[in-house]
Design an enzyme around this catalytic site. Structure first.
Site, PDB file in Angstrom:
ATOM      1  N   GLU A 155      93.201  14.728-100.212  1.00  0.00           N
ATOM      2  CA  GLU A 155      94.352  15.331-101.033  1.00  0.00           C
ATOM      3  C   GLU A 155      95.526  13.985-101.304  1.00  0.00           C
ATOM      4  O   GLU A 155      96.892  14.609-101.845  1.00  0.00           O
ATOM      5  CB  GLU A 155      95.369  16.460 -99.878  1.00  0.00           C
ATOM      6  CG  GLU A 155      94.060  17.682-100.522  1.00  0.00           C
ATOM      7  CD  GLU A 155      94.789  18.715-101.669  1.00  0.00           C
ATOM      8  OE1 GLU A 155      95.255  18.780-102.046  1.00  0.00           O
ATOM      9  OE2 GLU A 155      93.511  18.988-102.684  1.00  0.00           O
ATOM     10  N   TYR A 177     101.216  20.260 -97.796  1.00  0.00           N
ATOM     11  CA  TYR A 177     100.046  19.882 -97.501  1.00  0.00           C
ATOM     12  C   TYR A 177      99.568  18.079 -97.383  1.00  0.00           C
ATOM     13  O   TYR A 177      99.813  17.452 -96.348  1.00  0.00           O
ATOM     14  CB  TYR A 177      98.880  20.656 -97.657  1.00  0.00           C
ATOM     15  CG  TYR A 177      97.919  20.340 -97.087  1.00  0.00           C
ATOM     16  CD1 TYR A 177      97.899  20.396 -95.493  1.00  0.00           C
ATOM     17  CD2 TYR A 177      96.653  19.179 -97.647  1.00  0.00           C
ATOM     18  CE1 TYR A 177      95.760  20.393 -94.819  1.00  0.00           C
ATOM     19  CE2 TYR A 177      95.342  18.686 -97.084  1.00  0.00           C
ATOM     20  CZ  TYR A 177      95.327  18.965 -95.436  1.00  0.00           C
ATOM     21  OH  TYR A 177      94.274  18.628 -95.012  1.00  0.00           O
ATOM     22  N   LYS A 181     100.452  15.215 -94.645  1.00  0.00           N
ATOM     23  CA  LYS A 181      99.487  14.764 -94.584  1.00  0.00           C
ATOM     24  C   LYS A 181      99.226  13.050 -94.703  1.00  0.00           C
ATOM     25  O   LYS A 181      98.993  12.367 -94.121  1.00  0.00           O
ATOM     26  CB  LYS A 181      97.900  14.708 -94.958  1.00  0.00           C
ATOM     27  CG  LYS A 181      97.234  16.226 -94.787  1.00  0.00           C
ATOM     28  CD  LYS A 181      96.528  15.576 -93.005  1.00  0.00           C
ATOM     29  CE  LYS A 181      95.560  17.423 -92.434  1.00  0.00           C
ATOM     30  NZ  LYS A 181      95.670  16.698 -91.073  1.00  0.00           N
TER      31      LYS A 181
HETATM   32  P1  NDP Z   1      90.296  24.178 -89.882  1.00  0.00           P
HETATM   33  O1  NDP Z   1      91.476  25.439 -90.622  1.00  0.00           O
HETATM   34  O2  NDP Z   1      89.285  25.136 -89.766  1.00  0.00           O
HETATM   35  O3  NDP Z   1      91.110  23.882 -88.429  1.00  0.00           O
HETATM   36  C1  NDP Z   1      92.047  23.600 -88.079  1.00  0.00           C
HETATM   37  C2  NDP Z   1      92.088  23.520 -86.731  1.00  0.00           C
HETATM   38  O4  NDP Z   1      93.150  23.339 -86.994  1.00  0.00           O
HETATM   39  C3  NDP Z   1      91.914  24.756 -86.087  1.00  0.00           C
HETATM   40  O5  NDP Z   1      90.883  24.455 -84.706  1.00  0.00           O
HETATM   41  C4  NDP Z   1      93.223  25.588 -85.754  1.00  0.00           C
HETATM   42  O6  NDP Z   1      93.165  26.241 -84.650  1.00  0.00           O
HETATM   43  C5  NDP Z   1      94.116  23.858 -85.380  1.00  0.00           C
HETATM   44  N1  NDP Z   1      94.942  24.578 -85.982  1.00  0.00           N
HETATM   45  C6  NDP Z   1      96.237  24.881 -86.254  1.00  0.00           C
HETATM   46  N2  NDP Z   1      97.276  24.203 -86.385  1.00  0.00           N
HETATM   47  C7  NDP Z   1      97.873  24.310 -84.944  1.00  0.00           C
HETATM   48  C8  NDP Z   1      98.621  23.099 -84.392  1.00  0.00           C
HETATM   49  N3  NDP Z   1      99.740  24.182 -83.978  1.00  0.00           N
HETATM   50  N4  NDP Z   1      98.369  22.897 -82.624  1.00  0.00           N
HETATM   51  C9  NDP Z   1      97.549  22.821 -82.487  1.00  0.00           C
HETATM   52  N5  NDP Z   1      95.934  22.816 -83.284  1.00  0.00           N
HETATM   53  C10 NDP Z   1      96.430  23.886 -83.981  1.00  0.00           C
HETATM   54  O7  NDP Z   1      90.279  22.254 -90.422  1.00  0.00           O
HETATM   55  P2  NDP Z   1      88.702  21.672 -90.739  1.00  0.00           P
HETATM   56  O8  NDP Z   1      87.927  21.582 -89.492  1.00  0.00           O
HETATM   57  O9  NDP Z   1      88.293  21.896 -92.010  1.00  0.00           O
HETATM   58  O10 NDP Z   1      89.598  20.573 -91.443  1.00  0.00           O
HETATM   59  C11 NDP Z   1      89.958  19.220 -90.222  1.00  0.00           C
HETATM   60  C12 NDP Z   1      90.659  18.659 -89.879  1.00  0.00           C
HETATM   61  O11 NDP Z   1      90.337  17.827 -90.988  1.00  0.00           O
HETATM   62  C13 NDP Z   1      92.061  18.929 -90.601  1.00  0.00           C
HETATM   63  O12 NDP Z   1      93.513  18.405 -89.751  1.00  0.00           O
HETATM   64  C14 NDP Z   1      91.792  19.299 -92.232  1.00  0.00           C
HETATM   65  O13 NDP Z   1      93.511  19.475 -92.755  1.00  0.00           O
HETATM   66  C15 NDP Z   1      91.146  17.626 -91.768  1.00  0.00           C
HETATM   67  N6  NDP Z   1      90.489  18.079 -93.307  1.00  0.00           N
HETATM   68  C16 NDP Z   1      89.855  18.462 -94.087  1.00  0.00           C
HETATM   69  C17 NDP Z   1      88.727  18.692 -94.773  1.00  0.00           C
HETATM   70  C18 NDP Z   1      87.648  19.646 -95.893  1.00  0.00           C
HETATM   71  O14 NDP Z   1      87.158  19.539 -96.453  1.00  0.00           O
HETATM   72  N7  NDP Z   1      87.633  20.240 -94.569  1.00  0.00           N
HETATM   73  C19 NDP Z   1      88.510  17.666 -96.147  1.00  0.00           C
HETATM   74  C20 NDP Z   1      90.201  16.207 -94.783  1.00  0.00           C
HETATM   75  C21 NDP Z   1      90.510  16.899 -93.881  1.00  0.00           C
HETATM   76  P3  NDP Z   1      92.580  28.275 -84.685  1.00  0.00           P
HETATM   77  O15 NDP Z   1      91.621  28.165 -84.902  1.00  0.00           O
HETATM   78  O16 NDP Z   1      93.731  28.405 -83.617  1.00  0.00           O
HETATM   79  O17 NDP Z   1      93.464  28.391 -86.132  1.00  0.00           O
HETATM   80  P1  GDR Z   2      91.048  22.169-101.499  1.00  0.00           P
HETATM   81  O1  GDR Z   2      90.023  23.377-100.600  1.00  0.00           O
HETATM   82  O2  GDR Z   2      92.477  22.629-101.863  1.00  0.00           O
HETATM   83  O3  GDR Z   2      90.518  21.307-101.821  1.00  0.00           O
HETATM   84  O4  GDR Z   2      91.321  21.994-100.052  1.00  0.00           O
HETATM   85  P2  GDR Z   2      90.183  24.967-101.657  1.00  0.00           P
HETATM   86  O5  GDR Z   2      88.749  24.974-100.932  1.00  0.00           O
HETATM   87  O6  GDR Z   2      91.229  25.970-101.044  1.00  0.00           O
HETATM   88  O7  GDR Z   2      90.382  24.309-103.112  1.00  0.00           O
HETATM   89  C1  GDR Z   2      88.958  23.878-104.028  1.00  0.00           C
HETATM   90  C2  GDR Z   2      89.996  24.036-105.447  1.00  0.00           C
HETATM   91  O8  GDR Z   2      89.163  25.249-105.416  1.00  0.00           O
HETATM   92  C3  GDR Z   2      90.532  26.102-106.748  1.00  0.00           C
HETATM   93  N1  GDR Z   2      90.316  27.455-106.531  1.00  0.00           N
HETATM   94  C4  GDR Z   2      89.954  28.262-105.489  1.00  0.00           C
HETATM   95  N2  GDR Z   2      90.550  27.690-103.934  1.00  0.00           N
HETATM   96  C5  GDR Z   2      90.786  28.879-102.894  1.00  0.00           C
HETATM   97  N3  GDR Z   2      91.231  28.600-101.679  1.00  0.00           N
HETATM   98  N4  GDR Z   2      90.501  30.232-103.374  1.00  0.00           N
HETATM   99  C6  GDR Z   2      90.207  30.225-104.870  1.00  0.00           C
HETATM  100  O9  GDR Z   2      90.327  31.552-105.073  1.00  0.00           O
HETATM  101  C7  GDR Z   2      89.958  29.420-105.928  1.00  0.00           C
HETATM  102  N5  GDR Z   2      89.438  29.242-107.187  1.00  0.00           N
HETATM  103  C8  GDR Z   2      90.109  28.645-107.103  1.00  0.00           C
HETATM  104  C9  GDR Z   2      91.894  25.654-105.509  1.00  0.00           C
HETATM  105  O10 GDR Z   2      92.526  25.390-106.663  1.00  0.00           O
HETATM  106  C10 GDR Z   2      91.151  23.842-105.341  1.00  0.00           C
HETATM  107  O11 GDR Z   2      91.423  23.019-106.175  1.00  0.00           O
HETATM  108  C11 GDR Z   2      90.627  21.455 -98.557  1.00  0.00           C
HETATM  109  C12 GDR Z   2      91.628  22.059 -97.279  1.00  0.00           C
HETATM  110  O12 GDR Z   2      90.323  21.580 -96.449  1.00  0.00           O
HETATM  111  C13 GDR Z   2      91.702  20.733 -97.119  1.00  0.00           C
HETATM  112  O13 GDR Z   2      92.675  20.742 -95.441  1.00  0.00           O
HETATM  113  C14 GDR Z   2      91.625  19.613 -97.200  1.00  0.00           C
HETATM  114  O14 GDR Z   2      92.415  18.156 -96.681  1.00  0.00           O
HETATM  115  C15 GDR Z   2      91.054  18.837 -98.692  1.00  0.00           C
HETATM  116  O15 GDR Z   2      90.255  20.017 -99.295  1.00  0.00           O
HETATM  117  C16 GDR Z   2      90.446  17.371 -98.632  1.00  0.00           C
END
Ligand code: NDP
Ligand code: GDR
Length: 372
Positions: A155, A177, A181
C-alpha cells in the site's frame, strides 16, 4: 499473563550473536492471519513464542486455539500477554519481561477502507504504535540485541509510479492506512541507521488464506461463493472489481519474514508473486470451483454478475464499497528476496483461490470450525 521468567539485567546480556541463539520471539498482532501462521512456523523451529493480545469482550484467539494450551495443564512454548500498541508502559513491561531475540510487529488496524473512517486511530496504532515498540526496545537496553521486523506493505506504492514495484520504486500512499505505514517504514529504517538496530521492513504484497479476515475481498468472495452454492446467501455485493492485486498465500509470506531476521545484516525486502489479477478474475475463478459460470452485464456501479445456468444475478457492484482514493494496480518484483533470502512463494493464484473456497465450503456446511 502466564510467563514468569526473570529478565536479564542489561549488564548481564550476552553478545548479540549469543542472544539471538536464544530463539525467543515476541509477536504483536498474534491473533491476526499472519500472526497465527508465524506462530506455527516459529514453534515448529523450536522458538519460545510470546504474543500480545488485546482485551476483548468476546474471544479473539480463534486462529490460535489449535496452538495454545493452558500453561497450568500442559505447558508449551506459546505465551500470551495482554497489551496494545497504544500503551507504551505496557510494551516496555512486556519487553523487559520477555527479552525477545526477535520481534515481529504485525499488530495494526489493517483494513484500508476502515482507515478512512478511523484515520486518527489508524495513525496512532500503525504509525505511532511502531515507534512505541521501537522505543520500548531502546528503553529496555535491547537495541543491539533484539531483531525487529516491521510489517510494511505494498500500500506504500499507492498511486502507480511504475510496475513491477520493487525496493527502489517511489512511494505514494493513497489512504490513512498507507500514510501511517509510511511513517512506520521510515521510523524503522531511521532507528536502524540511528541506533544500529537490526530492524527490517518487509514490504509485503497482499497475502491471503482461509484465515483471512472476512471483510477483505478474497475471503469475502470465497465465503459468499460457498454460502451462495449452499443456498444460504443470494447475492455478493462488491466495490471496485477492476482493482488488480498481487495475491500470494500467507503461509509463504511468514516464512519470508523469518528469513529476513536470519540474515547477517538488516535490510528491506519486497515479498510478492510477480503476478497480478483483477478482483473480477478472483470472483470468476471462485464461482467456477463450485460449478457456477458467471457472465458480466452493465458497467461501473451498475455492473452485475449473472449465473449463466439459472439467469440469476449473484454479484452486484455497490458503490458503498468504493474507497475515497483507490490503489488500482499492485504488481511486485520479489527478485531481491529470491536472490538474497532464498525465498520463493510456493502457492500460485489458482491453488490459493481453490484452497479458500474449499475451506469456506466446509465451514459453511459446519463440517469444520471457522478459522476466524
Ligand atoms: P489482521 O488484520 O489479520 O491482524 C491484525 C492484528 O493486529 C490482529 O491480531 C489485531 O488484533 C492486532 N491489532 C489491531 N490493533 C491493535 C492494537 N491497537 N494493538 C495491538 N494489536 C492490534 O492483519 P494480517 O495478519 O493480515 O496482517 C499482519 C500485518 O501485516 C498488519 O500490520 C498488516 O497491516 C500488514 N500487512 C498485511 C498484508 C496482507 O496482505 N495480509 C500485506 C502487507 C502488510 P485483534 O485480533 O484483536 O483485532
Ligand atoms: P487491500 O485489501 O485494500 O489491498 O489491503 P482488500 O482485500 O480490502 O481490497 C483489495 C481490493 O479489492 C477491492 N474491493 C473490495 N475490497 C473489500 N475489502 N471489500 C469489497 O467488497 C471490495 N470490492 C472490491 C478494494 O477496493 C481493493 O482494491 C490489504 C490489507 O491486508 C492491508 O493491510 C495490506 O497492507 C494490503 O492488503 C497489502
Amino acid at each position: 499473563m502466564s510467563y514468569t521468567a526473570a529478565p536479564l539485567a542489561p549488564k548481564d546480556l550476552p553478545t548479540p550473536e549469543e542472544f539471538h541463539k536464544r530463539k525467543v520471539a515476541l509477536i504483536s498482532g498474534i491473533t491476526g492471519q499472519d500472526g497465527s501462521y508465524l506462530t506455527e512456523l516459529l514453534l515448529s523451529k523450536g522458538y519460545e513464542v510470546h504474543g500480545i493480545i488485546r482485551r476483548s469482550s468476546s474471544f479473539n484467539t480463534g486462529r490460535l486455539t489449535h496452538l495454545y494450551a493452558d500453561q497450568h495443564e500442559r505447558p508449551n512454548n506459546l505465551h500470551i500477554h495482554y497489551g496494545d500498541l497504544s500503551d507504551s508502559t505496557n510494551l516496555v513491561y512486556i519487553l523487559a519481561q520477555v527479552q525477545p531475540s526477535e520481534i515481529y510487529n504485525l499488530g495494526a488496524q489493517s483494513h484500508v477502507k476502515v482507515s478512512f473512517e478511523m484515520a486518527e486511530y489508524t495513525g496512532d496504532v500503525d504509525a505511532l504504535g511502531t515507534l512505541r515498540l521501537l522505543d520500548a526496545v531502546r528503553t529496555c537496553g535491547l537495541e543491539r540485541h533484539a531483531r525487529f521486523y516491521q510489517a510494511s506493505t505494498s500500500e506504500l506504492y499507492g498511486l502507480v509510479q511504475s510496475v513491477p514495484q520493487d525496493e527502489k520504486t517511489p512511494f505514494y500512499p493513497r489512504s490513512p492506512y498507507g500514510v501511517a505505514k509510511l511513517y512506520a517504514f521510515w521510523i524503522t529504517k531511521n532507528y536502524r541507521e540511528a541506533y544500529g538496530m537490526f530492524a527490517c521492513n518487509g514490504i509485503l504484497f497482499n497475502h491471503e488464506s482461509p484465515r483471512r479476515g472476512r471483510t477483505f475481498v478474497t475471503r469475502k468472495i470465497s465465503r459468499a461463493v460457498a454460502d451462495i452454492k449452499l443456498g444460504k446467501q443470494q447475492c455478493l455485493y462488491l466495490g471496485n472489481i477492476d482493482a488488480q492485486r498481487d495475491w500470494g498465500h500467507a503461509r509463504d509470506y511468514v516464512e519470508g519474514m523469518w528469513r529476513m531476521l536470519q540474515q547477517p545484516t538488516p535490510d528491506d525486502f519486497v515479498l510478492a508473486t510477480g503476478e497480478t489479477h483483477p478482483v473480477r478474475e478472483y470472483v470468476e475463478k471462485a464461482f467456477r470451483i463450485v460449478g457456477i459460470q458467471i457472465k458480466w452485464e452493465g458497467s461501473g456501479t451498475d455492473e452485475v454478475g449473472i449465473d449463466t445456468s439459472t439467469g440469476k444475478t449473484i454479484v452486484k457492484v455497490d458503490k458503498m464499497y468504493f474507497r475515497p482514493a483507490e490503489v488500482e494496480l499492485l504488481l511486485g518484483n520479489p527478485a531481491k528476496a529470491e536472490r538474497e533470502l532464498g525465498w520463493k512463494r510456493k502457492v500460485d493464484f489458482e491453488s490459493l483461490v481453490k484452497e479458500m473456497v474449499e475451506s469456506d465450503l466446509k465451514a459453511s456446511s459446519n463440517l469444520v470450525e471457522d478459522q476466524n
